[in-house]
Enzyme design. Structure first.
Site, PDB file in Angstrom:
ATOM      1  N   ALA A  24       0.815  -1.222   0.000  1.00  0.00           N
ATOM      2  CA  ALA A  24       0.000   0.000   0.000  1.00  0.00           C
ATOM      3  C   ALA A  24       0.842   1.262   0.000  1.00  0.00           C
ATOM      4  O   ALA A  24       0.291   2.366  -0.071  1.00  0.00           O
ATOM      5  CB  ALA A  24      -0.928   0.005   1.221  1.00  0.00           C
ATOM      6  N   LYS A  79      -7.092   6.427 -11.068  1.00  0.00           N
ATOM      7  CA  LYS A  79      -6.342   7.423 -11.826  1.00  0.00           C
ATOM      8  C   LYS A  79      -5.331   6.774 -12.767  1.00  0.00           C
ATOM      9  O   LYS A  79      -4.719   7.470 -13.599  1.00  0.00           O
ATOM     10  CB  LYS A  79      -5.643   8.384 -10.860  1.00  0.00           C
ATOM     11  N   ARG A 120      -7.183  21.825 -11.195  1.00  0.00           N
ATOM     12  CA  ARG A 120      -5.743  21.882 -10.978  1.00  0.00           C
ATOM     13  C   ARG A 120      -5.018  21.097 -12.067  1.00  0.00           C
ATOM     14  O   ARG A 120      -5.634  20.285 -12.773  1.00  0.00           O
ATOM     15  CB  ARG A 120      -5.412  21.323  -9.595  1.00  0.00           C
TER      16      ARG A 120
END
Length: 613
Positions: free
Chosen positions: A362, A409, A539
């Site tokens: 992780a 993502k 952003r």
């Protein structure tokens, strides 16, 4: 078996049941002969009483009726009672008729059984009612707070049963979403109105608190939270099963939280399979001090791991995790290291000392804007090289499973962080081809509610400071899941996955970030006039929406309803060596354009520029 029979025979319930059975037998004769029993038949009643008592007692013993708790008697207990009485009646009929008593009234057998059931069930119901009344009277009613229950009749019924074990509340009414329920009574509590009239009902009953009895994510709960949060009503809910199972948990109401809005149904776990994977084993977790890593540690500990090896680069996060796990799982052996996954030799030394059977990776940098400008090389070295090191070490020590925590993502990435995680997935697949004894799996999911660096802690801090709450775009949406759900699905994917597979999690419906901000403001007891929302613009590298690609064209179903397998192209040959060599030669501050150009070569779907909508 004999000991249980002996405990049943010694049960105090016989002191009530046997006299009631005798009374039922005699009353059956009394009713059969219109309240006047002729002497010959009265003699038959007395003669057969021992037989009837013995047969009924045998039937009750067979149904385990003497082991029931009268204080908590339920419909299931009454069904067992009915079965025991029926069996006893059959035995009684067989023996009494076998005695060939001249002129014996056979209708007494049926009447006696019905009376026995009525008296025994009535005694138990009366005892439970008396104990509940006594318990209610013993509570200080002056300190009991008025409480409304919001939910359907079925949901309110379950809530009322649960509240019997929770002190400090007096239910004064029910608010139902169904108009036809208004005016009905449930367990002595009346349905006073619909959800639209919740505020009016609360004022009429002088109640400042409402209990949401519906399940998380249901339309009713969403409506109540969005409409009434921060409107002068204190919204509570029942604890979830996971919360009740937590060490030191108590049955009590809790405040509604943001995750109650998501509508996530409980994860179906293969508990037996996971117990077989983790029980008695050694498990290594990298990034163990982070939000997901810490929850993975807690979930693994619940499955009886023998040794948990926790690795994190942060000293404070490691210390905090150590304290939490020692408090919650004092019997578990935990080993805690401050180490960086980018240092292969350090990671290899830890792994070879403990030889884990499962490695959960992780550790990662995940903040998109921070990794987009000035820190691109750090994202690559931690997310890609760190993953390569962890994957190789897992294969070298012979671990049975390796699981990479990836992200949505990584799908058609528009930022360095997402591209680095997609490249990490390729690296894992490449290493998997060289270590056949280890199953390598990657798991993609979206935002985790309340995790470090996520929008919820940021919004909460901004609200505490009086605002404004900054949202990049009014239409931006994100998928969210709770930390426990994410961790549980990671473990489930690690159990069922084949080596080289990339799993995509069902993230449910996307949530508008602006709506999330408004709800947090209202839950804090403020209004948007007091804490405004400011839109700051997208952003660098940020999308209006994240792509999970969890459809039939790009993924394949699995036996688990919340897990699908992504269809991805195989990694390029020697991708691991190429990555390792390039990062070693890149230096401390490589040119950003060169870095992005190289990343496009490795991840062709990466769009190396900010996306404009």
């Amino acid at each position: 078996m004999l000991s249980e029979l002996w405990r049943s025979l010694r049960s105090k319930s016989w002191w009530v049941d046997l006299p009631l059975l005798a009374l039922a037998w005699w009353a059956a004769f009394w009713l059969r002969f219109n309240l006047t029993v002729p002497q010959p038949y009265w003699d038959q009643a007395l003669q057969t009483t021992p037989v009837a008592l013995a047969c009924m007692a045998a039937g009750l013993l067979a149904a385990r009726v003497p082991r029931q708790s009268w204080r908590h008697v339920s419909l299931a207990d009454l069904r067992h009672l009915a079965a025991g009485v029926a069996l006893g009646a059959v035995l009684t009929a067989a023996l009494v008729l076998g005695l060939r008593i001249n002129g014996f009234p056979r209708s007494v057998l049926v009447i006696g059984a019905l009376l026995a059931l009525l008296l025994l069930a009535g005694a138990r119901a009366a005892w439970r009612s008396l104990t509940e009344y006594t318990r209610t009277q013993a509570r200080p009613t002056a300190s009991a707070q008025p409480l409304l229950i919001v939910g359907t009749i079925d949901e309110a019924d379950q809530a009322l049963r649960t509240l019997k074990g929770v002190a400090g509340w007096q239910v004064v009414g029910i608010v139902s979403p169904h108009a036809q329920d208004v005016g009905r009574t449930l367990q002595g509590v009346r349905v006073l109105g619909g959800v639209a009239a919740l505020d009016e009902v609360a004022r009429g009953q002088h109640a400042a608190t409402a209990l949401l009895a519906s399940a998380p994510g249901t339309p009713l709960r969403r409506e109540v939270m969005l409409r009434w949060s921060g409107a002068g009503l204190n919204l509570l809910t029942l604890p979830t099963a996971d919360e009740l199972l937590a060490p030191g948990a108590a049955a009590s109401l809790r405040q509604v939280r943001l995750e109650d809005l998501l509508g996530r149904t409980p994860v179906q776990l293969d508990a037996q399979g996971l117990s077989g994977l983790f029980s008695g084993q050694t498990v290594l977790v990298t990034g163990a001090g982070g939000s997901i890593g810490a929850e993975l540690c807690r979930q693994v500990a619940r499955f009886g791991v023998a040794k948990l090896v926790c690795v994190d680069v942060s000293e404070f996060a490691t210390y905090r995790l150590e304290q939490a796990l020692q408090r919650s799982f004092p019997q578990m052996r935990g080993v805690y290291y401050t180490a960086n996954v980018r240092e292969a030799e350090r990671l290899r030394a830890i792994a070879f000392e403990h030889r884990p059977s499962v490695v959960l990776h992780a550790a990662a940098y995940k903040h998109v804007p921070l990794m987009e400008t000035g820190n691109e090389i750090e994202a690559l070295r931690t997310n890609v090289l760190g993953t390569l090191n962890a994957a190789r070490v897992a294969g070298e020590v012979g671990a049975a499973r390796f699981v990479l925590i990836s992200t949505d993502k990584a799908v058609n990435p528009t930022n360095v962080m997402g591209a680095s995680k997609r490249l990490a997935e390729q690296v894992v697949q490449a290493v998997a081809a060289r270590h056949a004894a280890t199953r390598y799996v990657s798991v993609r999911f979206g935002n985790v509610l309340g995790s470090s660096g996520s929008v919820v802690p940021l919004f909460t801090a901004q609200i505490a400071q009086g605002g404004p709450v900054t949202v990049t775009h009014p239409d931006i949406v994100r998928y969210f899941m709770t930390i426990p759900e994410a961790a549980q699905l990671v473990l489930q994917a690690g159990l069922m996955g084949q080596s080289g597979q990339i799993f995509v999690l069902d993230m449910g419906e996307p949530v508008k970030i602006a709506e999330l901000a408004r709800l947090l403001i209202r839950m804090s007891g403020k209004t948007e006039a007091e804490v405004p929302i400011a839109f700051t613009g997208l952003r660098p590298g940020e999308k209006l929406y994240e792509e999970l690609l969890a459809d039939d064209e790009t993924t394949e179903p699995t036996p688990h309803p919340k897990l699908r397998v992504a269809k991805v192209a195989p990694p390029a040959d020697e991708v691991a060596e190429t990555v390792e060599a390039w990062l070693a030669a890149a230096g401390g501050a490589p040119d950003a354009a060169v870095l992005r150009g190289w990343l496009v070569e490795r991840v062709p779907e990466y769009q190396a520029r900010p996306v404009r909508f």
